[in-house]
Design an enzyme around this catalytic site. Structure first.
Site, PDB file in Angstrom:
ATOM      1  CE1 TYR A 133      45.859  31.931  37.091  1.00  0.00           C
ATOM      2  CE2 TYR A 133      45.079  31.563  39.420  1.00  0.00           C
ATOM      3  CZ  TYR A 133      45.074  32.105  38.497  1.00  0.00           C
ATOM      4  OH  TYR A 133      44.637  33.393  38.768  1.00  0.00           O
ATOM      5  CD  GLU A 209      41.828  34.604  40.407  1.00  0.00           C
ATOM      6  OE1 GLU A 209      43.096  34.390  40.121  1.00  0.00           O
ATOM      7  OE2 GLU A 209      41.878  35.841  40.982  1.00  0.00           O
ATOM      8  CD1 TRP A 258      44.547  36.128  36.116  1.00  0.00           C
ATOM      9  CD2 TRP A 258      42.386  37.041  36.915  1.00  0.00           C
ATOM     10  NE1 TRP A 258      44.305  37.341  36.784  1.00  0.00           N
ATOM     11  CE2 TRP A 258      43.371  37.877  37.367  1.00  0.00           C
ATOM     12  CE3 TRP A 258      40.590  36.930  37.135  1.00  0.00           C
ATOM     13  CZ2 TRP A 258      42.702  39.137  38.022  1.00  0.00           C
ATOM     14  CZ3 TRP A 258      40.694  37.857  37.882  1.00  0.00           C
ATOM     15  CH2 TRP A 258      41.150  38.830  38.217  1.00  0.00           C
ATOM     16  CD1 TRP A 266      48.120  39.906  44.050  1.00  0.00           C
ATOM     17  CD2 TRP A 266      48.424  41.009  46.116  1.00  0.00           C
ATOM     18  NE1 TRP A 266      48.760  39.410  44.515  1.00  0.00           N
ATOM     19  CE2 TRP A 266      48.338  39.284  45.716  1.00  0.00           C
ATOM     20  CE3 TRP A 266      48.169  41.969  47.115  1.00  0.00           C
ATOM     21  CZ2 TRP A 266      48.040  39.008  46.801  1.00  0.00           C
ATOM     22  CZ3 TRP A 266      47.966  41.634  48.277  1.00  0.00           C
ATOM     23  CH2 TRP A 266      48.113  39.714  48.605  1.00  0.00           C
ATOM     24  CG  PHE A 274      47.449  36.460  35.004  1.00  0.00           C
ATOM     25  CD1 PHE A 274      47.390  34.972  34.659  1.00  0.00           C
ATOM     26  CD2 PHE A 274      48.423  37.196  35.280  1.00  0.00           C
ATOM     27  CE1 PHE A 274      48.554  34.178  35.836  1.00  0.00           C
ATOM     28  CE2 PHE A 274      49.161  36.395  36.066  1.00  0.00           C
ATOM     29  CZ  PHE A 274      48.804  34.626  36.530  1.00  0.00           C
TER      30      PHE A 274
END
Length: 306
Positions: A133, A209, A258, A266, A274
């Site tokens: 990311y 992801e 993602w 979490w 997202f």
């Protein structure tokens, strides 16, 4: 190490938890993680793979790091921090032992593998999954007295500080994302894929992801979530950089954005989104965001190009 994530075990000076040992437990936990992986791979390859023709691998959460300055110390710190990241897990799985960069600093704090454990590690990966990311700066703390260590656990023992800014300027063009360490730096995905490619002999990779989160005070209405131009720009830029490294020889077999839908994050619950599709968490109604329509057109253009 910091006690931020469950099961919230840590010790001073890294964090204040009811119990735990930040100096030893992260390495024991990782060791058990690697051995559990090796056991699963052995079972699959011995009992199931020949019949199912499936692939088995492992997914790594990755951050790319750039030296805060061009000094030799910061460049070495960046290399050291990278070794405390993905290679901490992958070097034992691919090469049978922890990275030499970690051994030099940690010594006996790193566990060793028995002959039987090394035998299990001999069942090699079919692929590496890369979650990516963001990119951050790395600053040396080994030769810099008083250097404030970063708030990423592995950076502490690597003696490296991490930051998203240099001289008050974010590493990306801006930081529109609400997670404090998430910056838009498209070059990062190209560099981390290249790093994994070179360190692990171009084992097949999947980007498992990559995505952009929305959240914060600027999202008061459903329409604010649906018009996600920032996500479109993010995906377009990251996919462009990924395509470049594939053309340069990186064996990347697939890419997963993602996420398909907004979901429960979490540590952040339902406060961050997202998804390519908006979810009303009360009614479960789903609506495509602008990015879902963009991504559909993108995939159609790839199909037509073939």
């Amino acid at each position: 190490m910091l006690g931020t994530y469950p099961p919230e075990r840590c010790s001073p000076p890294y964090g204040s938890c009811a119990r735990g040992d930040s100096g030893a437990e992260p390495y024991l936990a990782t060791h058990n993680f690697v051995l559990a992986h090796a056991t699963a791979v052995e079972i699959y390859k011995r009992k199931y793979q020949s019949k199912q023709k499936g692939l088995i691998g492992i997914v790594m959460a990755t951050t790319w790091y750039e030296p805060l300055t061009d000094s030799p110390e910061d460049r070495l710190a960046t290399e050291r921090l990278l070794a405390f990241d993905v290679p901490w897990f992958l070097d034992p799985i691919v090469y049978g032992d922890y990275p030499p960069e970690m051994r030099q600093l940690l010594g006996s704090r790193l566990p060793t593998f028995s002959p039987e454990e090394r035998r299990k590690l001999g069942y090699k990966l079919d692929f590496i999954g890369v979650n990516h990311y963001t990119t951050l700066y790395a600053k040396d703390c080994m030769f810099s007295p008083g250097c404030p260590l970063g708030q990423q656990s592995h950076s502490q023992h690597a003696l490296v500080a991490v930051t998203g800014e240099r001289n008050g300027i974010p590493i990306g063009p801006s930081n529109p994302m609400p997670m404090p360490t998430f910056y838009v730096v498209p070059d990062g995905i190209a560099k981390i894929v290249t790093y994994v490619m070179k360190r692990y002999n171009n084992l097949p990779m999947f980007v498992t992801e990559n995505g952009y989160e929305q959240g914060g005070d600027g999202y008061a209405h459903v329409e604010d979530w649906l018009d996600d131009q920032g996500r479109i720009q993010y995906l377009d830029a990251y996919l462009t950089k990924l395509a470049e490294v594939i053309r340069d020889g990186a064996d990347v077999r697939g890419y997963f954005v993602w996420s398909l839908i907004d979901n429960f994050e979490w540590l952040y619950g339902y406060t961050l989104r997202f998804g390519l599709h908006y979810v009303d968490f009360q009614t479960q109604e789903r609506k495509p965001k602008s990015s879902a329509l963009w991504y559909k057109r993108f995939l159609q253009s790839l199909h037509e190009a073939q």
